[in-house]
Write an enzyme that holds these catalytic residues in place. Structure first.
Site, PDB file in Angstrom:
ATOM      1  N   HIS A 140      14.962  -8.809   5.492  1.00  0.00           N
ATOM      2  CA  HIS A 140      13.684  -8.086   5.480  1.00  0.00           C
ATOM      3  C   HIS A 140      13.040  -8.148   6.856  1.00  0.00           C
ATOM      4  CE1 HIS A 140      12.885  -6.962   1.256  1.00  0.00           C
ATOM      5  NE2 HIS A 140      13.887  -7.791   1.087  1.00  0.00           N
ATOM      6  N   GLU A 190       6.774   1.887   2.989  1.00  0.00           N
ATOM      7  CA  GLU A 190       5.984   0.832   2.350  1.00  0.00           C
ATOM      8  C   GLU A 190       4.929   0.277   3.307  1.00  0.00           C
ATOM      9  OE1 GLU A 190       9.834  -0.261  -0.417  1.00  0.00           O
ATOM     10  OE2 GLU A 190       9.331  -1.573   1.260  1.00  0.00           O
ATOM     11  N   GLN A 191       5.331  -0.010   4.533  1.00  0.00           N
ATOM     12  CA  GLN A 191       4.380  -0.558   5.502  1.00  0.00           C
ATOM     13  C   GLN A 191       3.313   0.471   5.875  1.00  0.00           C
ATOM     14  OE1 GLN A 191       5.633  -3.090   8.685  1.00  0.00           O
ATOM     15  NE2 GLN A 191       7.407  -3.865   7.567  1.00  0.00           N
ATOM     16  N   PHE A 210       7.908 -13.353   6.215  1.00  0.00           N
ATOM     17  CA  PHE A 210       6.939 -13.201   5.118  1.00  0.00           C
ATOM     18  C   PHE A 210       7.266 -11.919   4.370  1.00  0.00           C
ATOM     19  CE2 PHE A 210       2.861 -11.478   3.554  1.00  0.00           C
ATOM     20  CZ  PHE A 210       2.450 -12.543   2.760  1.00  0.00           C
ATOM     21  N   ILE A 211       7.421 -12.040   3.060  1.00  0.00           N
ATOM     22  CA  ILE A 211       7.777 -10.887   2.227  1.00  0.00           C
ATOM     23  C   ILE A 211       6.729 -10.728   1.146  1.00  0.00           C
ATOM     24  CG2 ILE A 211       9.500  -9.880   0.689  1.00  0.00           C
ATOM     25  CD1 ILE A 211      11.570 -11.683   2.200  1.00  0.00           C
TER      26      ILE A 211
END
Length: 166
Positions: free
Chosen positions: A63, A83-84, A115-116
């Site tokens: 990721h 998504e971002q 970080f996910i």
């Protein structure tokens, strides 16, 4: 039954850069037609959870950082970029970008993976708040949290591929 190559081509990227999960789900006979978001998700999650700790760590490491170098360079996967952007991470002020960069570095240094978080429906402020809370977690807690977030991201990606509601 859908052919392995077709299944992997269609769903191999649901778990970021980890087609082995789709391959294993197909090989195990977990793929049931007609294909649905919930059915495919269950099959993929089964194989993700059955993967070794090192393999799951590899999925986490696949990721990208949120608002990180890949985003700036335009090198995110299409799903990650959407998504971002949906969370406003493509429109950060210089100060916000600096905060994300500092948190990304501290988090990856502490945990060994980025970080996910499933960003759909969240704002950049929601994400920063979660970032600042989760960085205080222990490694095992955060590994489990990140894995759960990966499964949620997979579900959201699958739901976008299927017109029906599951």
């Amino acid at each position: 039954m859908i052919a392995r190559d077709d299944f992997t081509s269609r769903f191999g990227g649901v778990f970021e850069h980890s087609p082995f999960i789709a391959e294993r789900a197909h090989d195990a006979g977990l793929v049931v037609e007609p294909l649905t978001a919930s059915g495919v998700h269950a099959a993929l999650v089964d194989k993700f959870r059955a993967a070794s700790h090192e393999e799951r760590l590899g999925v986490l490491r696949a990721h990208p950082d949120l608002a990180g170098k890949l985003a700036i360079a335009g090198e995110l996967t299409e799903d990650s970029a959407k998504e971002q952007a949906g969370a406003g991470l493509d429109r950060l002020s210089p100060e916000e970008h600096a905060r994300f960069t500092a948190l990304n570095t501290a988090y990856t240094t502490k945990f060994g993976f980025p970080f996910i978080i499933a960003v759909k429906g969240l704002t950049k402020d929601d994400i920063l708040a979660a970032f600042e809370t989760r960085i205080d977690n222990g490694r095992e807690t955060e590994f489990a949290t990140a894995c759960a977030q990966v499964e949620k991201i997979a579900r959201l990606r699958l739901e976008s591929l299927f017109p029906e509601k599951n």
